[in-house]
Structure formats: C-alpha cells, structure tokens
Design a protein around this motif. Structure first.
Motif, PDB file in Angstrom:
ATOM      1  N   CYS A   1      29.381  63.934  21.548  1.00 50.23           N
ATOM      2  CA  CYS A   1      28.807  62.742  21.303  1.00 50.23           C
ATOM      3  C   CYS A   1      29.797  61.768  22.502  1.00 50.23           C
ATOM      4  CB  CYS A   1      29.262  61.865  20.124  1.00 50.23           C
ATOM      5  SG  CYS A   1      28.424  62.630  18.714  1.00 50.23           S
ATOM      6  N   LEU A   2      28.868  60.786  23.091  1.00 45.88           N
ATOM      7  CA  LEU A   2      29.269  59.927  24.117  1.00 45.88           C
ATOM      8  C   LEU A   2      29.896  58.739  23.378  1.00 45.88           C
ATOM      9  CD1 LEU A   2      26.445  59.718  26.593  1.00 45.88           C
ATOM     10  CD2 LEU A   2      28.537  60.853  26.795  1.00 45.88           C
ATOM     11  N   GLN A   3      31.113  58.137  23.737  1.00 46.21           N
ATOM     12  CA  GLN A   3      31.570  56.839  23.089  1.00 46.21           C
ATOM     13  C   GLN A   3      30.791  55.771  23.883  1.00 46.21           C
ATOM     14  OE1 GLN A   3      35.789  57.498  23.621  1.00 46.21           O
ATOM     15  NE2 GLN A   3      35.881  59.005  22.278  1.00 46.21           N
ATOM     16  N   PRO A   4      30.584  54.623  23.044  1.00 45.58           N
ATOM     17  CA  PRO A   4      29.907  53.664  23.584  1.00 45.58           C
ATOM     18  C   PRO A   4      30.698  52.710  24.646  1.00 45.58           C
ATOM     19  CG  PRO A   4      30.703  52.969  21.352  1.00 45.58           C
ATOM     20  CD  PRO A   4      31.048  54.272  21.529  1.00 45.58           C
ATOM     21  N   ARG A   5      31.293  53.359  25.527  1.00 47.47           N
ATOM     22  CA  ARG A   5      32.051  52.717  26.867  1.00 47.47           C
ATOM     23  C   ARG A   5      31.407  53.320  28.030  1.00 47.47           C
ATOM     24  NH1 ARG A   5      33.722  48.690  24.410  1.00 47.47           N
ATOM     25  NH2 ARG A   5      34.565  48.237  26.430  1.00 47.47           N
ATOM     26  N   LEU A   6      30.589  52.559  28.549  1.00 48.37           N
ATOM     27  CA  LEU A   6      29.998  53.043  29.892  1.00 48.37           C
ATOM     28  C   LEU A   6      30.227  51.974  31.084  1.00 48.37           C
ATOM     29  CD1 LEU A   6      27.924  54.625  31.216  1.00 48.37           C
ATOM     30  CD2 LEU A   6      26.193  52.800  30.275  1.00 48.37           C
TER      31      LEU A   6
ATOM     32  N   VAL B   1      30.874  56.169  34.675  1.00 44.41           N
ATOM     33  CA  VAL B   1      31.869  56.473  34.096  1.00 44.41           C
ATOM     34  C   VAL B   1      31.577  56.322  32.586  1.00 44.41           C
ATOM     35  CG1 VAL B   1      34.571  56.389  33.700  1.00 44.41           C
ATOM     36  CG2 VAL B   1      33.424  55.828  35.957  1.00 44.41           C
ATOM     37  N   CYS B   2      32.191  57.240  31.661  1.00 44.30           N
ATOM     38  CA  CYS B   2      31.960  57.264  30.426  1.00 44.30           C
ATOM     39  C   CYS B   2      32.740  58.089  29.672  1.00 44.30           C
ATOM     40  CB  CYS B   2      30.411  57.405  29.872  1.00 44.30           C
ATOM     41  SG  CYS B   2      29.966  57.061  28.386  1.00 44.30           S
ATOM     42  N   SER B   3      33.287  57.842  28.295  1.00 41.80           N
ATOM     43  CA  SER B   3      34.138  58.431  27.665  1.00 41.80           C
ATOM     44  C   SER B   3      33.326  59.270  26.498  1.00 41.80           C
ATOM     45  CB  SER B   3      35.364  57.673  27.195  1.00 41.80           C
ATOM     46  OG  SER B   3      34.780  56.760  26.235  1.00 41.80           O
ATOM     47  N   SER B   4      33.842  60.378  26.296  1.00 41.72           N
ATOM     48  CA  SER B   4      33.305  61.277  25.187  1.00 41.72           C
ATOM     49  C   SER B   4      34.377  61.741  24.438  1.00 41.72           C
ATOM     50  CB  SER B   4      32.421  62.391  25.901  1.00 41.72           C
ATOM     51  OG  SER B   4      33.228  63.424  26.366  1.00 41.72           O
ATOM     52  N   ASP B   5      34.207  62.453  23.237  1.00 38.70           N
ATOM     53  CA  ASP B   5      34.938  63.264  22.461  1.00 38.70           C
ATOM     54  C   ASP B   5      35.570  64.347  23.213  1.00 38.70           C
ATOM     55  OD1 ASP B   5      33.840  61.869  20.542  1.00 38.70           O
ATOM     56  OD2 ASP B   5      32.597  63.360  19.590  1.00 38.70           O
ATOM     57  N   LEU B   6      35.198  64.763  24.497  1.00 43.99           N
ATOM     58  CA  LEU B   6      35.793  65.999  25.172  1.00 43.99           C
ATOM     59  C   LEU B   6      36.931  65.043  26.248  1.00 43.99           C
ATOM     60  CD1 LEU B   6      33.105  68.558  25.912  1.00 43.99           C
ATOM     61  CD2 LEU B   6      34.991  68.466  24.321  1.00 43.99           C
TER      62      LEU B   6
ATOM     63  N   LEU C   1      37.479  55.101  26.470  1.00 41.03           N
ATOM     64  CA  LEU C   1      37.705  54.227  27.895  1.00 41.03           C
ATOM     65  C   LEU C   1      37.402  52.792  27.749  1.00 41.03           C
ATOM     66  CD1 LEU C   1      37.540  54.201  31.029  1.00 41.03           C
ATOM     67  CD2 LEU C   1      34.974  54.468  30.612  1.00 41.03           C
ATOM     68  N   LEU C   2      38.296  52.033  28.167  1.00 36.95           N
ATOM     69  CA  LEU C   2      38.184  50.432  28.351  1.00 36.95           C
ATOM     70  C   LEU C   2      37.669  50.276  29.646  1.00 36.95           C
ATOM     71  CD1 LEU C   2      41.038  49.250  26.233  1.00 36.95           C
ATOM     72  CD2 LEU C   2      38.645  48.490  25.849  1.00 36.95           C
ATOM     73  N   SER C   3      38.287  50.702  30.780  1.00 37.37           N
ATOM     74  CA  SER C   3      38.024  50.511  31.972  1.00 37.37           C
ATOM     75  C   SER C   3      38.474  51.449  32.900  1.00 37.37           C
ATOM     76  CB  SER C   3      38.318  48.956  32.480  1.00 37.37           C
ATOM     77  OG  SER C   3      37.532  48.765  33.775  1.00 37.37           O
ATOM     78  N   PHE C   4      37.829  51.762  33.964  1.00 33.39           N
ATOM     79  CA  PHE C   4      38.235  52.681  35.079  1.00 33.39           C
ATOM     80  C   PHE C   4      38.309  52.082  36.470  1.00 33.39           C
ATOM     81  CE2 PHE C   4      37.495  56.721  37.234  1.00 33.39           C
ATOM     82  CZ  PHE C   4      38.093  57.834  36.604  1.00 33.39           C
TER      83      PHE C   4
END
Length: 455
Positions: free
Chosen positions: A327-332, A340-345, A372-375
C-alpha cells in the motif's frame, strides 16, 4: 685555540665522525651533550627546532596549504587556529574550507559571500543546531485550542495554519502568536486550502465550497461528487480547481464559475490526494511549464495533463507493486521534477522526466516503517506513531528525532502536516525557525512542534 688550528681540528673530527656507524655517532653525540653547558644546549635546541619542526603552512604556497586544509575535519581546523598567529591567519584566509564544512553539515552555501568570519560563525551555528537535533533539543511545542469537535483537516502557508473541524467551522491561526485570526462557519471539513482572500473546503457531505475570509460568506459551491471529498487543490492563474473523492473519481472544476469541466476515472480506491503543479522537466509526454495533475489512492499514483484538452487521458500510472500487495501511504509530494511517496516498503522517489524510480529509502534503524512528511534535497522529515525524525538524505541516517504525543490517527493523512520545509533543501541560518509539524489531538486541540531558537 687559534682559528686555523680550530678549523683543522674540526675538519679532522668531522672526517672521523663520518667514518663512524650510526651507533657510534649516537654515542659520540651523547658524550658531547654531557660535556655541554647551558649555552651549548640552548644553541643545540634552537638548531634542532629549525631542522626538525618545519612549519609547512608557513613554507608552502597558499594554494597547497588550502588543499591540505580541506582534508581536515572542522574540530581539527579550529584546534589548528590556536597553534600560532600565522596558522590562524592562513586558515582564516581559506573561505572554501569553511564553506565545505558548513556544506557537510547540511547548510546552503552562497558563493558570493567570501567573508571567512561569516562562514566560521555559520559553522559554529550549524554545529550547535545539529547537536541540538541529535540530543532531541532542537524543538519546542505549543497548542492551539478553540475547536469543540474533531479536527479533520490542516493546511499551512506563510506562518498561518488553517484548521477544519467537525464542529462545522474553519479557523485561521497565526502560528507565532497562537492567535485565531479568522473563524468562519462551514460544513464538516475533510480537507482545506487557503490564500489571503479565500478558503476552499472539501467536505464529507460530498461538496466543495469556497469561502471569503473577511466576511465568512460562501462565494462558490461545487456539486457533483457522490462521495466524501478528501483532497482539493487549485490554481488562480488557470482558474481551475481539482478534487479527489471517495467515489473513486477526480474532478476538474472552473474555480470562479463552479462548473465541472471534466471527471477523471480509473482509480479503484478512494482518491486521498490531488496535486496541481507545473512541470519543470522535458519528456515525450510533457514540457516545462505544462500544468500536471497528480492523484493518488491506496495503491496507485496517476499523472494527468491539465490545460491541453478537456477530455485528458492519464499519462502514467505509478505503483510500488504490480499485484497491489504493498500500500501507498497518503503522503504525496511533487515539485515539478520529482514525485515522492512513502509506502509500507519505504520512501520512493520517481524522476518525473522518465518516471523511473531514482531511489527507495529503507531506514536501517528506527523507524522501521516511516511515513513521509516532506522530502528535500538534503533532509527528509519522517514520522511514526511515536517520533518525528530528521533524515540526512546523503547518508540516509537519522540525525534527529522528537517525541510525539498520542495524536489522532488518520488513514487519509489529513490530520498532520509539515510546516516550513525550505530547510529540507539546506539550512541558511534563517529557515530553521517557525513551524515544523502540526497534528490534531483527541481533545480537539492542535499540537505544534516548532524550531527552538538557535543560540
């Protein structure tokens, strides 16, 4: 002894000395030293210092001295400044050395500033800030209190924080003072975005509304979704608003008229994030300056062109697993160059020109599965259920952390956000100030994490 006789004797002794082996020479010197008085020993000491203790910084050309100094760590450089005035002068003349050590600490470098004293001061300030991050002493906290029900939506811009609540209100706060600037009656807000004049809200009642801050009046309403509206974005220059909904669709609206221009389909899950941004790179699918829409659900990120045609088609679909096992986490995040997006991996970064995965960040230490909050270019801001983390992207090591209270969780990621993010591209001595992180709490307050003043 006469001069001529002395010179003859000295020549004979020198020839005999050179005929000896090393052990015999050492024994001869030891014997001569034992026979010497204070004047001879002082003379010997001064002569040996000149022969053995050669000051390479004083003797080398400045270019070579600067090259050698670049290999020293900052603490050694500061120690070398204390050796003598000449060393201090040489080290203080090498601007590039101090710029380099500041860059290593994650500081932005302005090459137009050639004052070494400036960069030494910056280094000391940078070292203190990094020490504070490591020791969990870089931040402080405060709270905003005013809502009487759950706070679902947050949006931050230029020192102002907007909050949308289940109490049918939205408030605009000055983060620095903690004062509420505006409070207006709205519908239940699932998402908010604002500027100086207006507030746009997406609601669980399936509608979107535009409100005027100064009067609290509803100046536009957007109807058409058949599910809750979880994300909105808009652009005044395009006169366009985009929205993502629980009805699995993305809608494109005329911002001023409120009319639906297009409904984009293809998602098979709730659309929890939409972003409208200009492309900054060239590819076969888009050019710099083209407006691009990104929409994300639980498994996919879709890329759409905006502005070329009304019935636009999806340019690309990105995911981290073909079988939807991850799953992708709701941080895009999208800045026109990278997605950039965070996932379970881990945290994924795609190149927007080629859509290739540039890197996947999987921390080797806590947190095991960060969100992820910010990159940025130098640092990333991550978090989990217990801590806020600062990661140095050059080493992928956690350089700082901060404990978080038991904040209100949100599968859509709307109840927490980063504050000022320019420092993630490198500190500049001014951007490590203000809001770092905000989240809503079970008691309906807003928990703020702010930079502590760097002494």
């Amino acid at each position: 002894m006469e001069k001529e006789a002395f010179e003859g004797w000295l020549e004979s002794v020198s020839a005999s000395f050179l005929a000896l082996n090393d052990q015999q020479r050492n024994q001869s010197l030891d014997h001569l030293i034992s026979l010497s008085g204070a004047a001879q020993l002082r003379h010997l000491s001064n002569g040996l210092e000149t022969l053995l203790k050669r000051d390479f910084l004083r003797l080398l050309p400045l270019e070579l001295a600067f090259y050698l100094l670049r290999w020293l760590d900052p603490q050694t450089l500061l120690t070398c400044c204390l050796v003598c005035k000449q060393w201090n002068k040489v080290i203080n003349a090498c601007t590039e050395v101090w710029q380099g050590v500041c860059r290593d600490l994650g500081w932005r470098i302005d090459d137009s500033i050639q004052d070494v004293g400036h960069w030494k001061r910056v280094y000391l300030k940078a070292k203190l800030r990094m020490k504070q991050l490591k020791e969990e002493n870089a931040f402080e906290t405060s709270s905003l209190i005013g809502h009487s029900a759950r706070v679902y939506a947050l949006y931050y811009k230029d020192g102002l924080l907007c909050t949308g609540s289940d109490d049918l209100s939205a408030k605009l706060w000055d983060v620095r003072t903690g004062q509420c600037i505006y409070g207006i009656q709205t519908h239940t807000c699932a998402t908010v975005k604002f500027d100086e004049q207006k507030l746009v809200t997406g609601s669980f009642d399936n509608t979107i509304a535009c409100w005027e801050w100064s009067t609290g009046a509803k100046i536009q309403q957007f109807r058409g979704h058949t599910g809750a509206v979880f994300s909105v974005d808009y652009n005044d220059e395009l006169d366009t608003l985009v929205s993502g909904s629980a009805d699995f669709t993305v809608k494109v609206w005329a911002l001023s008229a409120g009319a639906c221009l297009n409904t984009l389909t293809g998602h098979t899950e709730w659309v929890t994030k939409v972003l409208l941004q200009k492309s900054q790179v060239e590819s076969m699918m888009h050019s710099p300056g083209d407006y691009i829409l990104l929409s994300a659900d639980k498994y996919e990120i879709k890329v759409w062109p905006i502005g070329r045609e009304i019935n636009c088609k999806c340019l690309k679909t990105l995911s981290v697993s073909e079988d939807r096992s991850v799953c992708l986490q709701p941080r895009l995040q999208f800045d026109g160059r990278y997605i950039v997006c965070s996932s379970d991996l881990g945290v994924y970064q795609w190149d927007f020109a080629s859509f290739d995965v540039l890197r996947v960040i999987r921390p080797q230490q806590d947190p095991a599965s960060p969100s992820l909050l910010s990159f940025g270019e130098v640092f990333a801001l991550l978090f989990d259920n217990h801590h806020l983390y600062v990661m140095d992207l050059r080493t992928e090591a956690i350089t700082g952390r901060w404990p978080l209270p038991a904040y209100r969780k949100s599968k859509r990621g709307s109840s927490f956000l980063p504050g000022i993010t320019s420092w993630l591209n490198g500190f500049d001595g001014k951007n490590d100030a203000g809001l770092v992180f905000a989240t809503s709490m079970p008691d309906h307050s807003i928990h703020l994490v702010l930079w502590k003043e760097n002494g």
